[in-house]
Design an enzyme around this catalytic site. Structure first.
Site, PDB file in Angstrom:
ATOM      1  N   ASP A 210       0.832  -1.200   0.000  1.00 18.09           N
ATOM      2  CA  ASP A 210       0.000   0.000   0.000  1.00 18.09           C
ATOM      3  C   ASP A 210       0.877   1.265   0.000  1.00 18.09           C
ATOM      4  O   ASP A 210       1.868   1.343   0.735  1.00 18.09           O
ATOM      5  CB  ASP A 210      -0.861  -0.028   1.276  1.00 18.09           C
ATOM      6  CG  ASP A 210      -1.952   1.019   1.277  1.00 18.09           C
ATOM      7  OD1 ASP A 210      -2.810   0.961   0.379  1.00 18.09           O
ATOM      8  OD2 ASP A 210      -1.955   1.882   2.171  1.00 18.09           O
ATOM      9  N   GLU A 271      14.925 -15.030   1.132  1.00 21.10           N
ATOM     10  CA  GLU A 271      15.247 -16.010   2.201  1.00 21.10           C
ATOM     11  C   GLU A 271      14.305 -17.204   2.112  1.00 21.10           C
ATOM     12  O   GLU A 271      14.676 -18.342   2.352  1.00 21.10           O
ATOM     13  CB  GLU A 271      15.000 -15.397   3.598  1.00 21.10           C
ATOM     14  CG  GLU A 271      15.978 -14.389   4.074  1.00 21.10           C
ATOM     15  CD  GLU A 271      15.433 -13.650   5.318  1.00 21.10           C
ATOM     16  OE1 GLU A 271      14.523 -14.171   6.015  1.00 21.10           O
ATOM     17  OE2 GLU A 271      15.921 -12.530   5.566  1.00 21.10           O
TER      18      GLU A 271
END
Ligand code: NOJ
Length: 567
Positions: A210, A271
């Site tokens: 956002d 990751e």
């Protein structure tokens, strides 16, 4: 023929996905309180699988006082009781994955709710304290600091600063219940990275970010004399070239410092991708930034994967303007190796069948009052179907906002006393705001509340005309908008259009958007969209694969109709 985009050579899902936006409070209600919820969504996921989309993006469902419909987050790691529980979220993610759908959740990092524990602690602490240092608290200007620290306006209208009892002011680019975080503070960065990990561990496939262009503000917070146009703002009218004015500039938007943040988030996602499919998780920028070359900076190779293409959404109904936007989109995004994205509707703008039925087709008022000039519903839907059909043929990724597969128009006669959008209140009722595109979906024509909720309750009233748009009234009905979307999505998949290249075709009138799209080794399709006012001849011997409206059968393509032809 002019080639503007080469076929895609890589196959990550987000390069070609059709992503369906679920607005949780208005999709489907499981518990009967009139507000949609996670169990309601989970129960309706088969509708989305049958529609043929690849992924869902859910607007926020986190704990929130709902002052901006959940874009005011009080706890990023919990579900608002309105929508259910964390167990309901896990069940929703698992069900979506069973159905082969990826799940993208919304992350709101620019601001928290004023009810977030951090902001409450900031209010309780003294000026200059570490608690205040997570937000943008400043002393005011003028004698006694009675003037705000600068002249910025909230995107929703009114000043962007609110004063607290000890005399300091805090910045809120949106509602006063949405204080902006200070992204120069390492604690803020660490916290949001941890939030990313929290949801990645729960199995989400990506995040829609956002206000991605707003996190970093220009140092010193200088005054700004331009507009803060983004999700709201009165449309300034019809520019002659069919393009809306540029948006997203000023010291509060698109500062170079945001990119370092996205590089670090990208490392967090990576990751989780280690050892798996390369880059199977995606970040999507909600960045109202122009020109497109600036937008492309958000999707460079070590940043996000996608950014919403609001330049496409704001293009007026004009073939030359669309050709220009599409050409510029590929030029800017191909330069950084990112997929183009395409979007016509979302929870912040008037639904595209209504925008395209306005006197200036495609213009973008912030909501429509019953007393405003009304969109032409029939013409708007005809154009909306044509617009969707050429959008879904464009190589790249496309977004579908809930209910557009039903052809839903904007609710333009909501009573003012049911409105909830803060932009209606902060513009002092001058703008209707976004409630009209957020009305609960019609699922069953004959049921109370059109099947949205088991009790028939709906948090906003539905227009009476929506019974005809209900999903069950369209399923299996030849020519319905729902069947058009299903057919288009199936064909898009079987022809691999999302991975296509794109070439403009010569020999058609200026009012026709004409292109060929084909993936490597595929024949693809020819797409013709007639945005003019008179019929044009189809090529000799053309075989129509799909049309947005009935064709007359005399070898012509009528006005406001798109066809996909065998290439
Ligand atoms: C953009 C969201 O899409 C909109 O609904 C919200 O009001 C603002 N950001 C503030 O979070």
């Amino acid at each position: 023929m002019t080639i503007v985009h080469e076929p895609s050579a890589t196959s990550e899902w987000w390069r070609t996905a059709v992503i369906y936006q679920v607005y949780p409070r208005s999709f489907a209600d499981g518990d009967g309180d009139g507000v949609g919820d996670l169990p309601g969504i989970t129960a309706r996921l088969p509708h989305l699988a049958a529609l043929g989309v690849d992924a869902v993006w859910l607007s926020p469902f986190y704990r929130s006082p709902q002052r901006d419909a959940g874009y005011d987050v009080a706890d990023y790691r919990d579900i608002d009781p309105l929508f259910g529980t964390l167990a309901d979220a896990d069940a929703m993610i698992a069900r979506a994955h069973d159905l082969g759908l990826k799940v993208v959740v919304d992350l709101v990092p620019n601001h928290t709710s004023s009810e977030h524990a951090w902001f409450q602690a900031a209010l309780a602490a003294a000026p200059g304290s570490p608690e205040r240092g997570r937000y943008l608290f400043r002393d005011g200007r003028g004698h006694g600091g009675v003037e705000p620290p600068n002249n910025w306006r909230s995107v929703f209208g009114g000043p962007a600063w609110t004063r607290v009892p000890d005399g300091q002011w805090y910045l809120h680019l949106f509602d006063s219940s949405q204080p902006d975080l200070d992204w120069t503070n390492p604690e803020v960065r660490a916290e949001i990275e941890d939030v990313l990990r929290f949801w990645l561990r729960r199995g989400v496939d990506g995040f829609r970010i956002d206000v991605a262009h707003g996190l970093v503000k220009e140092a010193g917070l200088p005054d700004w004399f331009g507009t803060v146009e983004m999700v709201s703002g009165t449309d300034p009218g019809a520019p002659e070239d069919g393009q809306s004015p540029a948006f997203g500039s000023g010291p509060m938007f698109d500062q170079d410092g945001v990119h370092e943040i996205y590089r670090s988030w990208r490392a967090v996602l990576d990751e989780f991708d280690a050892g798996g499919e390369r880059r199977s998780r995606a970040l999507v920028a909600e960045a109202w930034v122009e020109p497109l070359s600036r937008l492309a900076r958000y999707v460079r190779d070590d940043e996000m994967q996608q950014a919403f293409n609001f330049s496409f959404l704001t293009t007026l109904w004009d073939a030359a303007a669309y050709r220009r936007t599409i050409t510029e989109s590929y030029a800017a995004l191909d330069a950084v190796g990112a997929p183009a994205t395409w979007v016509l509707s979302n929870h912040d703008v008037v639904r595209h069948p209504s925008r395209l039925g306005l006197a200036v087709p495609g213009s973008r008022p912030n909501g429509i009052f019953a007393t405003d000039p009304q969109p032409d519903e029939e013409l708007g839907l005809r154009r909306a179907r044509a617009a969707t059909l050429f959008m879904l043929a464009l190589p790249g990724s496309a977004y579908v906002y809930q209910g557009e597969e039903l052809g839903l128009p904007e609710h333009t006669s909501l009573p003012d006393d049911v409105r909830e959008d803060p932009s209606y209140f902060r513009t002092l009722h001058e703008e209707a705001g976004r409630d009209g595109c957020r009305v609960p979906l019609p699922w069953v024509a004959g049921a109370p509340g059109l099947g949205f909720s088991p009790t028939g309750r709906t948090w906003l009233p539905q227009p009476a005309s929506w019974a005809a748009y209900a999903a069950d009234a369209q399923a299996g009905v030849a020519g319905s908008t729902l069947e058009l979307y299903r057919a288009a999505l199936a064909l898009r998949r079987s022809l691999a259009l999302g991975a296509g290249g794109l070439a403009w075709l010569d020999g058609f009138p200026d009012d026709v958007v004409a292109f060929r799209t084909a993936a490597a080794g595929e024949t693809g399709a020819v797409v013709l969209a007639n945005l003019g006012t008179t019929p044009v001849a189809l090529p000799d011997g053309a075989t129509v694969l799909l049309a947005s409206a009935d064709l007359p059968g005399d070898g012509t393509l009528p006005a406001d109709v798109t066809v996909w032809l065998e290439a």
